[in-house]
Design an enzyme around this catalytic site. Structure first.
Site: not given
Lengths: 194, 325, 693
Positions: C464, C658-659, C587, C582, C656
């Site tokens: 996702g 996501g976290e 979106k 970067r 990164g």
């Protein structure tokens, strides 16, 4: 209701009627045996999903969700919790949004069921689907069919008066990826178009 | 889920007749029963599907409100007369569960939903309500959500319905029917039983008996009624504490005052001590504060749920303030 | 043609909005039967006997697999992701909710019914259910961070510096057990064709699953085929190869037919890890100029029984590197309990650790009567203070400035209970976020046509997170073609190797491989001509990680509204500003940032797994009473991506994402609750009863 089902009801009701006679004059704490000592075998149910008919032979315990996913091959409706707490299994029955995990398939005979696979016509997306795509109203996509089914119903219900109202009336659909702001934006957009 | 026979009668009398059999349960909206079946908490031999029997009318007139048992929560909440004459009912319903559940859940089923106590709903635990005599690990266990009022050494499970709290404040009457018996009426305040030594018996329903309707009298207080639900999450959660208040105030004086609370009791909890303190009094802020400080007399917290005592008083106060404003 | 950075719609979006994206349990495999797990109802002991009589006689039942009859597993190889127990290999029960049997039946309904009729007699031992009561028995982890570094570190002399300091805090913070609860529960379909195994499974790491299952069953990795085109959320709990996948394959072997095993929501609570409970002791001190002089962060995290493996929550990592403090000591200890094995959960270590760290920093700022943002700026680390290395880049100052500006931080009233809206108290809080930038070796295959269409394949995953879309953009950008000309395929172990989708490293690892493979294919086509050119490329990180400290950063600002009498806490406004390097797709990046913040709001105010103290059994193993945020809990969230074009960390400059956005959220909320109410809550979730004053 099909002749099949009616016959079953009559049989059961007759058994119940006999039981009723036995009851009279008895103390309240003695209850008669259930009408069927043996559990019911598989029964025939015809589900009407997205305008198509699915004649299924099902165990009476089968949820509509499992009947759709495991028997009708319609896996667009998702199993997130199987206990009515997440909304991933939302479908429309006779035009209302409901939870297929808490619905017995055997109780759906004769009803019009719409799933995510039948929300749009042909290749054209439903306005809510288009809006989810453009507003990125999802990440992993697993809650998405339920969100979209819920959102489409919400607009028809007229619960799209404000962002706060959309948030409240979308709170039966959990998105663990946390796409909520985008979901609200998508529904707001789709409701303006509709 | 264990195997069962599914009966689908189309007449109420048939449903009652079938429902009179042993080990048989009625299924209405199914939103709670399906969970209990899946978790093997309920293992009936037969289910009687009430979908085909009708019983879904909502009638409001000068004599009051009559909600048939199979009326859907969402339909009752949206009913214009309900919203105008008994707003606390609509508010309690719209604070319940989720839109999808409210589209399925019925009035009768809502009143008969079982507790959310985690020990009750998991057969991996002992539970006196599920298996009488097996013990109550909740009393010394994870009890933040559990009741501070009406509990016993055998059970402190909270009654979960919001609607029942509103109906308790409004002195609703339940119409009950059973095959072979004349229909009877029971006030909701006498419908639910305290757990005592028999927490498995939750209501005065007899075997085979069902709720067929809820009757709510009209009143000036009902027209000025309000529901407040406090919870951790902003929506889709059972109450930590809730309060239903109906007030008839004339010239600043409380004439008819009804106060009930949810989330705190083993059944919907009427608060006569608060009502008595306000009846015939000028409802200024001091009076409201003094009266609400009496809420929850006799509370017996179990540990993690001790905060509900304070929260109950404040919830009652806020709801009184809202309704008297 | 340049599409990197643009907010293009997800290339797999249409499949997802129409319900046609296929998740693990949804593959139509012929002759399929169903398996259901049976879990223990005691917290410790041994299985004395299994009575299968009633269950075996039930309709449709094909097999009941127990420790008495389960096939012995080979247990070869050393795949790091293989969870080796409990896999029905012995009679020991280590935790409540442990898998003790598997029932296979023709239909799911039949398997479920029979599973509930398997009767198990136990010899009970006394379970250790509370970590807090066993703190005295804490022990150092044997394999902290997979052995990459010791569990403790120290620079300077924090204790002496603390004693003489002007302002001090000496506090204990607690975080609870939290469960990932992705919307898709774990599911596996396993099919044996002779000695070859095909597995459709929900995993964050198909390579790890392949290695793990090969080792456990004693077959060659190339004889294990993993298929996973879509994952319904992972957040860490689909990183390892947990017992249900292995048991599905075992069941398929026993019955000689393909088996589907879908873990139930309740079973998820003891099947695939959780964020362990932590107790964190912090002693921080500053001089009268507001300069940090001492930081000591001693972390204890809850563990299972050591025989089941080891996981340590690395709560002190940010404490070592976030501030320019000369005297810092960090330690990590484990406390064994009868719980299942904990694991990584979104921002492991940092989510829990920064709640304590950034709350304690706020406490020290209060003690110094200094604005908490000013206090942080005064202790800004220009270079990495623990390893004494330069940062590859660090735009945290810009995050602070832009976040504060957008939020209106300068208008904050520092005095608790001083901002009000009628009966509602308003509080503003902020905290710092950081997450290390990781990269691992990865490979890619490209088949480029002369018509400028390209097929790109990598054995990676899309949770996702947008992998399909972002990799399509990287390929399109490299080849100078529109995104629509790219077909990117993933989720198949037959494709070139990629690392687990964890640690926010997929773009940094896989992106360079895709880029390099596209470049190689294009060069080949230009050189050799013809209709198509193929290229397979392996890439790996260089020396940069030895020369530079590589981290992403962020600043979180939040407004909470707390009813002064009723204590209900609601978040009304959120601004997060991030240096994530970067950004590949504006979106999907924004979605990840929002999603991480929402995950953090759940940690701050809602999420907690309740364990019964007597039996060690989880009381709220469902998603109605394990509270995660719903739509109505989430306000408008403004995300700011601070520009950073640094290319040192990796060839794409992706740090990164996501976290990072989850880190610091809980502290920002706790700091805002303090500002609103004057109550310092040193645990999450922060609830009504914590602020009823």
């Amino acid at each position: 209701m099909s002749p099949n089902v009616t016959r079953r009801v009559v049989l059961a009701a007759t058994a119940g009627g006999l039981v009723l006679h036995e009851r009279i004059g008895r103390a309240d704490d003695t209850t008669p045996a259930p009408p069927s000592a043996l559990p019911q075998k598989a029964i025939d149910v015809e589900l009407r999903v997205n305008g198509s008919r699915f004649p299924l032979n099902i165990d009476p315990r089968t949820s509509l969700l499992d009947a759709l996913r495991e028997q009708a091959g319609l896996t667009g409706t998702k199993k997130g919790c199987d206990r009515g707490a997440c909304g991933a299994c939302t479908v429309h029955i006779d035009g209302r949004r409901v939870l297929s995990c808490l619905t017995l398939a055997a109780r759906c005979q004769g009803k019009a069921i719409t799933t995510i696979e039948g929300l749009n016509a042909g290749e054209d997306l439903h306005p809510v689907q288009t809006a989810f795509l453009h507003h990125d109203g999802f990440q992993c996509g697993y809650c998405t069919p339920g969100q979209i089914m819920s959102g489409a119903a919400l607009i028809k219900e007229g619960h799209d008066g404000s962002d706060a109202e959309i948030r409240e009336w979308m709170s039966g659909n959990i998105c663990r990826c946390g796409a909520y702001p985008n979901i609200v934006a998508a529904i707001r957009d789709a409701s303006r178009e509709g | 889920m264990q195997a069962f026979h599914l009966a689908q009668p189309t007449m109420l009398l048939d449903a009652l007749a079938i429902g009179n059999a042993a080990d048989t349960k009625f299924i209405a909206g199914g939103t709670d029963l399906m969970q209990l079946l899946k978790d093997n908490v309920e293992t009936p031999a037969q289910l009687v599907d009430l979908e085909g029997v009708g019983l879904s009318q909502i009638r409001a007139d000068a004599s009051g409100l009559r909600l048939e048992a199979m009326a859907r929560m969402s339909d009752v909440a949206a009913h214009l007369d309900v919203r105008a004459q008994w707003p606390v009912i609509a508010q309690a319903l719209e604070a319940s569960a989720s839109p999808q559940v409210r589209n399925m859940g019925t009035i009768g089923g809502n009143l008969l939903q079982r507790t959310r106590c985690g020990y009750f709903r998991d057969t991996g635990f002992n539970c006196n309500k599920r298996e009488p005599g097996s013990g109550c690990p909740a009393i010394a266990g994870e009890n933040r959500m559990l009741a501070i009022l009406g509990g016993s050494d055998h059970c402190i499970a909270t009654h979960a319905s919001d609607l029942a709290v509103a109906l308790t404040a409004l002195d609703a009457v339940l119409e009950l029917r059973r095959a072979g018996d004349a229909p009877r009426q029971v006030p909701i305040t006498e419908f639910y039983r305290l757990p005592g030594t028999t927490p498995q018996i939750e209501t005065v329903l007899r075997p085979g008996e069902m709720i067929t309707a809820v009757i709510v009298p009209p009143s000036a207080a009902a027209r000025n009624s309000h529901y407040l639900k406090l919870r951790d999450r902003a929506s889709f959660e059972f109450a930590l504490v809730s309060a239903a208040v109906a007030l008839d105030v004339r010239d600043g004086t409380g004439r008819d005052i009804r106060v009930a609370a949810g989330g705190v009791g083993t059944r919907p909890w009427r608060l006569p001590e608060v009502e008595a303190a306000l009846r015939g009094k000028k409802l200024n802020d001091d009076a409201l504060r003094e009266a609400s400080s009496r809420a929850g007399e006799g509370a017996r917290p179990a540990g993690q749920n001790a905060f509900k005592q304070i929260l109950l008083r404040r919830a009652v106060l806020r709801t009184l303030q809202t309704a008297s404003a | 043609m340049a599409s990197i950075g643009q907010g293009v719609d997800r290339v797999d979006g249409r499949l997802k909005v129409t319900g046609r994206a296929r998740y693990a349990a949804e593959f139509p495999i012929s002759d399929l039967v169903h398996a259901v797990l049976v879990q223990s109802t005691i917290g410790a002991g041994t299985i004395a006997a299994v009575d299968m009589g009633a269950a075996q006689a039930m309709p449709g039942v094909l097999a009941i697999i127990t420790p008495d009859n389960a096939p012995k597993l080979a247990m070869k190889g050393g795949a790091q992701q293989a969870v080796r127990a409990p896999l029905l290999q012995d009679n020991a029960v280590h935790f409540n909710g442990q898998h003790v049997a598997v029932v296979v039946a023709q239909t799911l309904v039949q398997a479920n019914a029979a599973a509930s009729q398997v009767r198990i007699r136990y010899r009970r031992d006394e379970p250790v259910t509370s970590m807090d009561a066993a703190l005295a028995q804490a022990y150092p982890p044997k394999n902290f961070r997979n052995g990459e570094r010791p569990p403790d570190s120290r620079r300077g002399d924090p204790d002496t510096a603390f004693d003489g300091a002007a302002a001090k805090v000496d506090v204990t913070y607690i975080t609870p057990i939290e469960h990932h609860n992705p919307m898709e529960p774990h599911a596996t379909i396993a099919r044996w064709d002779g000695d070859r195994l095909t597995v459709w499974t929900a995993t964050q790491g198909i390579s790890g699953a392949q290695q793990s299952l090969a080792g456990l069953f004693g077959i060659a990795p190339q004889d294990v085929h993993i298929v996973c085109p879509f994952v319904g959320g992972g957040f860490g709990c689909k990183g390892n190869t947990w017992p249900p996948a292995t048991l599905a394959a075992m069941a398929a072997k026993v019955v000689g037919r393909p088996v589907k095993l879908a873990v139930t929501r309740a079973q998820m609570f003891t099947s695939n890890g959780y964020r362990p409970r932590t107790v964190q002791k912090l002693r921080f001190a500053a001089d009268d100029q507001g300069r940090l002089v001492s930081m000591r962060h001693d972390g204890f995290s809850q563990m299972s029984q050591p025989v089941l493996g080891e996981f340590s929550e690395p709560v002190g990592l940010a404490t070592e590197m976030l501030y320019a403090c000369p005297n810092v000591a960090v330690s990590h200890r484990l406390v064994a309990t009868n719980a299942s094995l904990p694991t990584y959960m979104r921002a492991p270590g940092l989510a829990s650790g920064n709640f304590a760290l950034e709350s304690a920093i706020d406490e020290l700022a209060v003690a110094l009567k200094m604005d908490p943002l000013e206090f942080r700026l005064r202790n800004y680390a220009e270079q990495e203070p623990h390893q004494n290395k330069p940062f590859a880049s660090k735009a945290l100052r810009a995050c602070y400035q832009q976040g504060a500006e957008a939020f209106g931080w300068s208008r904050r009233s520092a005095e608790p209970r001083s901002m009000r809206d009628g009966s509602v108290l308003i509080g503003w809080g902020m905290a710092t976020s950081t997450y290390p930038t990781h990269r691992m070796p990865a490979s890619a295959y490209v088949r480029l046509g002369a018509d400028n269409s390209a097929l790109v394949r990598v054995g990676t995953q899309d949770l996702g997170t947008g992998t399909y879309t972002v990799m399509s953009q990287i390929a399109a950008n490299t080849l100078g073609v529109p995104v629509e000309r790219i077909r990117f395929e993933l989720g198949d172990s037959a494709f070139p190797h990629a690392p687990v989708s964890g640690g926010s490293m997929t773009v940094a690892s896989v992106g360079p491989a895709v880029k390099a493979a596209c470049e190689a294919a294009r060069a080949k086509l230009q050189r050799d001509g013809g209709e198509v050119a193929e290229a397979s490329v392996d890439v790996k990180p260089g020396e940069e990680e030895h020369r530079y400290a590589m981290h992403a950063f962020g600043a979180q600002f939040v407004e909470v509204r707390v009813d002064a009498e009723l204590g209900e806490i609601r978040v009304s406004r959120f601004v997060g500003a991030f240096d994530a390097g970067r950004v590949m797709n504006a979106k999907t990046a924004r979605s990840q940032l929002i999603g991480g913040i929402v995950y953090g709001l759940g940690m701050a105010l809602l999420e907690e797994t309740h364990v019964d103290g007597e039996t060690g059994r989880i009381v709220n193993a469902n998603i109605a009473e394990y509270l995660v945020p719903v739509n109505a809990d989430v306000p408008d969230i403004q995300t700011i991506i601070v520009p950073n074009d640094e290319l040192v960390s990796n060839p794409l400059g992706a740090k990164g994402i996501g976290e990072l956005p989850m880190v610091g959220v809980a502290a920002a909320v706790a700091n805002a609750v303090y500002n609103a109410t004057g109550v310092r809550v040193r645990k999450v979730p922060i609830r009504i009863e914590d602020v009823l004053v």
